[in-house]
Design a protein around this motif. Structure first.
Motif, PDB file in Angstrom:
ATOM      1  N   GLN A   7     -10.077  -7.291   7.326  1.00 47.20           N
ATOM      2  CA  GLN A   7     -10.079  -5.954   7.920  1.00 47.20           C
ATOM      3  C   GLN A   7      -9.085  -5.015   7.237  1.00 47.20           C
ATOM      4  N   PHE A   8      -8.010  -5.566   6.703  1.00 49.48           N
ATOM      5  CA  PHE A   8      -6.994  -4.767   6.033  1.00 49.48           C
ATOM      6  C   PHE A   8      -6.710  -5.356   4.658  1.00 49.48           C
ATOM      7  N   LEU A   9      -6.441  -4.485   3.705  1.00 51.34           N
ATOM      8  CA  LEU A   9      -6.113  -4.908   2.351  1.00 51.34           C
ATOM      9  C   LEU A   9      -4.733  -4.365   1.973  1.00 51.34           C
ATOM     10  N   THR A  10      -3.994  -5.140   1.191  1.00 47.50           N
ATOM     11  CA  THR A  10      -2.730  -4.630   0.666  1.00 47.50           C
ATOM     12  C   THR A  10      -3.048  -3.588  -0.403  1.00 47.50           C
ATOM     13  N   LEU A  11      -2.041  -2.806  -0.773  1.00 47.96           N
ATOM     14  CA  LEU A  11      -2.244  -1.818  -1.825  1.00 47.96           C
ATOM     15  C   LEU A  11      -2.609  -2.490  -3.144  1.00 47.96           C
ATOM     16  N   ASP A  12      -2.029  -3.651  -3.415  1.00 51.49           N
ATOM     17  CA  ASP A  12      -2.385  -4.391  -4.629  1.00 51.49           C
ATOM     18  C   ASP A  12      -3.848  -4.837  -4.597  1.00 51.49           C
ATOM     19  N   GLU A  13      -4.314  -5.298  -3.441  1.00 45.32           N
ATOM     20  CA  GLU A  13      -5.710  -5.722  -3.313  1.00 45.32           C
ATOM     21  C   GLU A  13      -6.664  -4.545  -3.496  1.00 45.32           C
ATOM     22  N   ARG A  22      -1.765   0.060  -9.159  1.00 50.48           N
ATOM     23  CA  ARG A  22      -1.235   0.304  -7.811  1.00 50.48           C
ATOM     24  C   ARG A  22      -0.598   1.685  -7.728  1.00 50.48           C
ATOM     25  N   ARG A  23       0.072   2.107  -8.787  1.00 46.36           N
ATOM     26  CA  ARG A  23       0.730   3.424  -8.803  1.00 46.36           C
ATOM     27  C   ARG A  23      -0.287   4.542  -8.597  1.00 46.36           C
ATOM     28  N   THR A  24      -1.496   4.379  -9.106  1.00 48.76           N
ATOM     29  CA  THR A  24      -2.552   5.377  -8.897  1.00 48.76           C
ATOM     30  C   THR A  24      -2.857   5.513  -7.409  1.00 48.76           C
ATOM     31  N   ILE A  25      -2.946   4.385  -6.714  1.00 54.19           N
ATOM     32  CA  ILE A  25      -3.191   4.406  -5.266  1.00 54.19           C
ATOM     33  C   ILE A  25      -2.030   5.101  -4.565  1.00 54.19           C
ATOM     34  N   GLU A  26      -0.799   4.781  -4.957  1.00 51.52           N
ATOM     35  CA  GLU A  26       0.381   5.395  -4.338  1.00 51.52           C
ATOM     36  C   GLU A  26       0.390   6.909  -4.541  1.00 51.52           C
ATOM     37  N   ARG A  27       0.006   7.372  -5.738  1.00 47.00           N
ATOM     38  CA  ARG A  27      -0.054   8.823  -5.992  1.00 47.00           C
ATOM     39  C   ARG A  27      -1.114   9.489  -5.124  1.00 47.00           C
ATOM     40  N   PRO A  37      -1.366   4.043   4.439  1.00 46.54           N
ATOM     41  CA  PRO A  37      -1.287   2.629   4.837  1.00 46.54           C
ATOM     42  C   PRO A  37      -0.449   2.424   6.090  1.00 46.54           C
ATOM     43  N   ARG A  38      -0.689   1.302   6.732  1.00 49.55           N
ATOM     44  CA  ARG A  38       0.079   0.903   7.917  1.00 49.55           C
ATOM     45  C   ARG A  38       0.994  -0.241   7.519  1.00 49.55           C
ATOM     46  N   GLY A  39       2.183  -0.253   8.083  1.00 47.24           N
ATOM     47  CA  GLY A  39       3.092  -1.361   7.836  1.00 47.24           C
ATOM     48  C   GLY A  39       2.672  -2.562   8.657  1.00 47.24           C
ATOM     49  N   VAL A  40       2.442  -3.670   7.977  1.00 47.83           N
ATOM     50  CA  VAL A  40       2.113  -4.932   8.635  1.00 47.83           C
ATOM     51  C   VAL A  40       3.110  -5.951   8.095  1.00 47.83           C
ATOM     52  N   ARG A  42       6.093  -6.967   6.213  1.00 51.00           N
ATOM     53  CA  ARG A  42       6.825  -6.308   5.133  1.00 51.00           C
ATOM     54  C   ARG A  42       5.904  -5.661   4.116  1.00 51.00           C
ATOM     55  N   SER A  43       4.601  -5.710   4.358  1.00 52.41           N
ATOM     56  CA  SER A  43       3.665  -5.116   3.407  1.00 52.41           C
ATOM     57  C   SER A  43       2.964  -3.911   4.019  1.00 52.41           C
ATOM     58  N   GLN A  44       2.385  -3.111   3.150  1.00 53.80           N
ATOM     59  CA  GLN A  44       1.598  -1.965   3.588  1.00 53.80           C
ATOM     60  C   GLN A  44       0.133  -2.302   3.395  1.00 53.80           C
ATOM     61  N   ARG A  45      -0.666  -2.020   4.414  1.00 57.62           N
ATOM     62  CA  ARG A  45      -2.087  -2.341   4.344  1.00 57.62           C
ATOM     63  C   ARG A  45      -2.935  -1.152   4.761  1.00 57.62           C
ATOM     64  N   VAL A  46      -4.128  -1.112   4.189  1.00 55.70           N
ATOM     65  CA  VAL A  46      -5.086  -0.046   4.460  1.00 55.70           C
ATOM     66  C   VAL A  46      -6.336  -0.698   5.026  1.00 55.70           C
ATOM     67  N   SER A  47      -6.932  -0.073   6.040  1.00 54.81           N
ATOM     68  CA  SER A  47      -8.131  -0.665   6.630  1.00 54.81           C
ATOM     69  C   SER A  47      -9.318  -0.514   5.672  1.00 54.81           C
ATOM     70  N   VAL A  48     -10.155  -1.526   5.645  1.00 51.80           N
ATOM     71  CA  VAL A  48     -11.323  -1.533   4.773  1.00 51.80           C
ATOM     72  C   VAL A  48     -12.253  -0.350   5.077  1.00 51.80           C
ATOM     73  N   PRO A  49     -12.562  -0.044   6.350  1.00 56.29           N
ATOM     74  CA  PRO A  49     -13.435   1.106   6.615  1.00 56.29           C
ATOM     75  C   PRO A  49     -12.854   2.427   6.079  1.00 56.29           C
ATOM     76  N   GLU A  50     -11.536   2.595   6.118  1.00 55.57           N
ATOM     77  CA  GLU A  50     -10.926   3.813   5.578  1.00 55.57           C
ATOM     78  C   GLU A  50     -11.054   3.874   4.057  1.00 55.57           C
ATOM     79  N   VAL A  51     -10.922   2.729   3.391  1.00 53.05           N
ATOM     80  CA  VAL A  51     -11.103   2.682   1.938  1.00 53.05           C
ATOM     81  C   VAL A  51     -12.555   3.023   1.589  1.00 53.05           C
ATOM     82  N   LEU A  52     -13.501   2.464   2.322  1.00 56.28           N
ATOM     83  CA  LEU A  52     -14.910   2.754   2.070  1.00 56.28           C
ATOM     84  C   LEU A  52     -15.218   4.230   2.293  1.00 56.28           C
TER      85      LEU A  52
END
Length: 70
Positions: A7-13, A22-27, A37-40, A42-52
């Protein structure tokens, strides 16, 4: 339950799946173009539906950063 996509992916994923750095995503997050992203733990994750949704928006029209001389 047989889920193949989390349901959630890290920024690296996300970066790996989109084949960008990854820097492109951060920009894109800083510019407000990519879902925040949401903090989960110690990592930041983005929901798959939001990425889609982001991908659909980016395909449907010209990106606001294209042609920018900044």
């Amino acid at each position: 339950m047989n889920e193949t996509i989390p349901q959630f992916l890290t920024l690296d994923e996300v970066a790996d799946r989109l084949r960008v750095n990854r820097r492109t995503i951060e920009r894109e997050i800083q510019r407000g173009n990519f879902p925040k992203p949401r903090g989960v733990g110690r990592s930041q994750r983005v929901s798959v539906p939001e990425v889609l949704s982001y991908l659909e928006r980016s395909r449907s029209g010209p990106a606001s950063t294209q042609g920018s001389a900044t």
